[in-house]
Design an enzyme around this catalytic site. Sequence first.
Site, PDB file in Angstrom:
ATOM      1  N   SER A   1       6.180   7.626   5.710  1.00  0.00           N
ATOM      2  CA  SER A   1       5.638   8.655   4.839  1.00  0.00           C
ATOM      3  C   SER A   1       6.350   9.986   5.083  1.00  0.00           C
ATOM      4  CB  SER A   1       4.125   8.759   5.044  1.00  0.00           C
ATOM      5  OG  SER A   1       3.526   9.495   4.007  1.00  0.00           O
TER       6      SER A   1
ATOM      7  N   GLU B   1       3.721   2.096  -5.082  1.00  0.00           N
ATOM      8  CA  GLU B   1       3.601   3.451  -4.553  1.00  0.00           C
ATOM      9  C   GLU B   1       4.001   4.518  -5.569  1.00  0.00           C
ATOM     10  OE1 GLU B   1       4.535   4.368  -0.495  1.00  0.00           O
ATOM     11  OE2 GLU B   1       5.301   2.351  -0.163  1.00  0.00           O
TER      12      GLU B   1
ATOM     13  N   HIS C   1       1.191   2.030   0.146  1.00  0.00           N
ATOM     14  CA  HIS C   1       1.798   2.996   1.054  1.00  0.00           C
ATOM     15  C   HIS C   1       1.686   2.553   2.514  1.00  0.00           C
ATOM     16  CE1 HIS C   1       3.462   6.877   2.007  1.00  0.00           C
ATOM     17  NE2 HIS C   1       2.411   7.254   2.710  1.00  0.00           N
TER      18      HIS C   1
END
Length: 317
Positions: free
Chosen positions: A153, A247, A277
């Site tokens: 991320s 995503e 994610h």
Amino acid sequence: MLSKNAQNVLDGWIAAAGPVVQKLYGQSEECWPDVRKQYMQGLESLFPAVSGVSYKTLTLGNMPTMVSERHEHAGSSVVLYIHGGGYVHGGVEAYRGLTGRIATALNATVYVPDYRQAPDFPFPTPIEDVFSAYRALLDRGINPKNLVLVGDSAGGAMVITMMRKARDAGIPLPAAGVAFSPWADLTHSGLAATARDGIDPLCSIDFLTQLAREFLAGELPTHPDASPVYADVQGLSPTLIQIGENEVMLSGAMKLASNLGEARVRTTLEVWPGMFHVWHLFAGTLPEADQALRNAMRFLKDVLSESSESDDATSMP
């Protein structure tokens, strides 16, 4: 279609993020450290430590850093793992399971810096903290050919940013980088931002926009240190990007991979159909997580092996 066990874990993750969402939208009076602590406690129970791995804390680059390594003597490989959390609500406690698996697969020592986060420490502090940790590893005498970066991320975006900063500072780059579900474009301008919004169960564009506002604190979302899709990525190390097809960050990850390839960086992009994610955290519960992690470890093993062979060839009389 997720198995019942995997769906229960996903539901647990969403529930654990409740205090984060409430705080982000001004619906909670709790302070951010307490919110992060609650969130990490929830994720730690969902993604527990693995057997055969020890965990300790030391100081690296003036910040507490979790170290994961096998009980047996670790090899020479070193991983700097950069955790996610939108630069706002992450923490190292949720990563004992994932980093333990990485340490085992690579027979490596894995360092996870607990960098400072917004809103108390907004841009560029989290990035500077991680770069300080990278420098500290080199100062410890770690051979950069044995050092790789992995992150998810926001941490996946920082994998690219750390290589750029090393390049620009004239210090050695790592042997390779792996970005899991990188948050590579804080403008959320790609098609996936609208097409996947509401499909990804963990990230919506509105949620990410709120996180970006806390992190950037007035800085432009196109700043190359915040959004590596707007950065000069020439001369970086071999890079693997893995992104879930569901995503909202899909377009940013694909653009990042394209930019790296056009800059002649050895680049591998994997798009995983139906994945959400940072599904990698579900290793041991979700087959797609196990396979993605195996692919990533194979990529790193190949690069580390090439670096070792290059060293051997250089040292031959």
